[in-house]
Design an enzyme around this catalytic site. Structure first.
Site: not given
Ligand SMILES: *Cc1c(COP(=O)(O)O)cnc(C)c1O
Length: 408
Positions: A195, A223, A254
């Site tokens: 990340s 991610h 996300k």
């Protein structure tokens, strides 16, 4: 009468805060008064944001909004219980079945967040008889998951498959003269995309080593969910490793644009998590609007490939142009582009100057990254236009010269 001496038992808190400020490690919260997106209002200033994880712009996508509103109308705002008591709604089950199909695994179990998925799965499957082998840059939630487990753990240098193999050689013969393996389970855990650096884990090498030594692999795709692989199926899909990674953790917070986490794997894994995983057992399930919006997001991922294409086109352009300006953008291969600053003071000053120019990009400093690896972390999204990118690149160019980070 004894005199009462009044001291503040929490007085040390003020000292700790003063210490953080003195070391330029104090974080203050920037407050956003607009919706999430590329154009935001932060602390009363209109700016272009490069700070969100909203990779595909789904936080405000019309189809997700409509799905959430319809779920509120039909089912109300809260689920009312933990999953194992009365909080399992048809929407939760439909979301999990859809995610399992999307990920190509037997089953999925959802969690309140990606953080709790990691702290939920690791202690459930790894105990005293086992060994966890972890990348040195793994996310805080993996580290906390390991801390909650009774399993011993060893850490290999970041993304170093050679060092990982050496640890596995040692683990195989640990305490056993016959070399048959001392551990019930050896679990190798890695982020899929790291990340803070935006590099991708060397998953093919990790999986090959795991197979050779009889270990299992767990990848945390927070991610990578919605970003890597076909339609954003994640790092296992990106590398064509279906069926060879036992546990995939993902987030719905996300690129999926909403909130939540999940564990994808076998039906038995899901079943054991339902029996034993504490964040699953003891925390209320997602509100219906959240589950419905996540479900719609998976359909959007599959039906609107243009979002994914735009994300990657923006990523390639932004990285190339920052490099051309002379910035060190590290080893990133994803939409996360760190712009290296060195010390935290420079990173803080650079970010403040960007903010003056209407660019919202946060400094990342110790303890999130090493003391001398402070950076501005940028994330481009599918919602950024060329004009947004131009504005940011212009500001990076000016401020980079002003602070002496780039020459020419
Ligand atoms: C953000 C992140 C998480 C936590 O996910 P949430 O859904 O925000 O709790 C877990 N692992 C990694 C690698 C992350 O980057």
């Amino acid at each position: 009468m004894t005199a009462v001496i009044r001291t503040d038992p929490l007085g040390f808190i003020a000292n700790e805060l003063a210490d953080l400020r003195a070391r330029h490690l104090y974080r203050s919260l920037r407050v956003m008064s607009s919706a999430q997106g590329p154009d935001v209002e932060v602390d009363g200033r209109a700016c272009v944001s490069f700070s969100s994880n909203d990779y595909l712009g789904l936080t405000h996508h019309p189809r997700l909004r409509a799905a959430a509103l319809a779920a509120v109308e039909a089912f109300g705002v809260g689920s009312g219980a933990v999953r194992t008591i009365a909080g399992t709604m048809a929407l939760h089950e439909e979301l999990e079945a859809t995610l399992a199909r999307f990920k190509g695994t037997e089953a999925v179990l959802s969690f309140p967040s990606g953080f709790s998925a990691n702290t939920g799965v690791i202690p459930t499957i790894a105990g005293e008889a086992d060994l966890i082998v972890s990348d040195s840059l793994n996310h805080a939630s993996i580290i906390d998951g390991m801390r909650l487990s009774k399993a011993p753990r060893v850490v290999y240098p970041h993304a170093d498959v050679g060092a990982l193999r050496e640890l596995l050689v040692r683990a195989r013969t640990d305490g056993r003269s016959d070399g048959a393996g001392a551990h019930r389970l050896i679990l190798i855990v890695t982020d899929g995309v790291f990340s803070m650096d935006g590099d991708i884990a060397p998953l093919p090498g990790i999986v090959a080593a795991a197979e050779e030594f009889g270990a299992a692999v767990m990848v945390d795709d927070a991610h990578a969910s919605g970003v890597l692989g076909r339609a954003g199926r994640g790092s296992v899909d990106h590398f064509g490793l279906h069926g060879r990674v036992a546990i995939q953790v993902g987030t719905l917070s996300k690129a999926v644009g909403v909130l939540g986490g999940y564990v994808a794997g076998s039906r038995d894994l899901r079943d054991l998590l339902i029996q034993r995983s504490r964040p699953f057992l003891f925390s209320t399930s997602a509100p219906p609007a959240v589950a419905a919006a996540c479900l719609e997001a998976i359909h959007v991922l599959e039906e609107e490939p243009a979002l994914h294409e735009r994300l990657w086109a923006n990523t390639r352009r932004f990285k190339a142009e920052l490099g051309r300006l002379g910035f060190d953008t590290g080893a990133s291969e994803t939409p996360i582009t760190p712009v290296m600053m060195g010390d935290s003071t420079t990173a803080g000053r650079f970010s403040d100057r960007l903010f003056d120019e209407g660019i919202f990009a946060q400094p990342i400093v110790f303890p999130t990254v090493a003391l001398d690896k402070a950076r501005i972390r940028t994330i481009v999204t599918a919602a950024h236009t060329d004009a947004h990118l131009d504005r940011a690149l212009g500001a990076f160019d000016r401020i980079g010269h002003e602070l002496g980070l780039i020459a020419g």
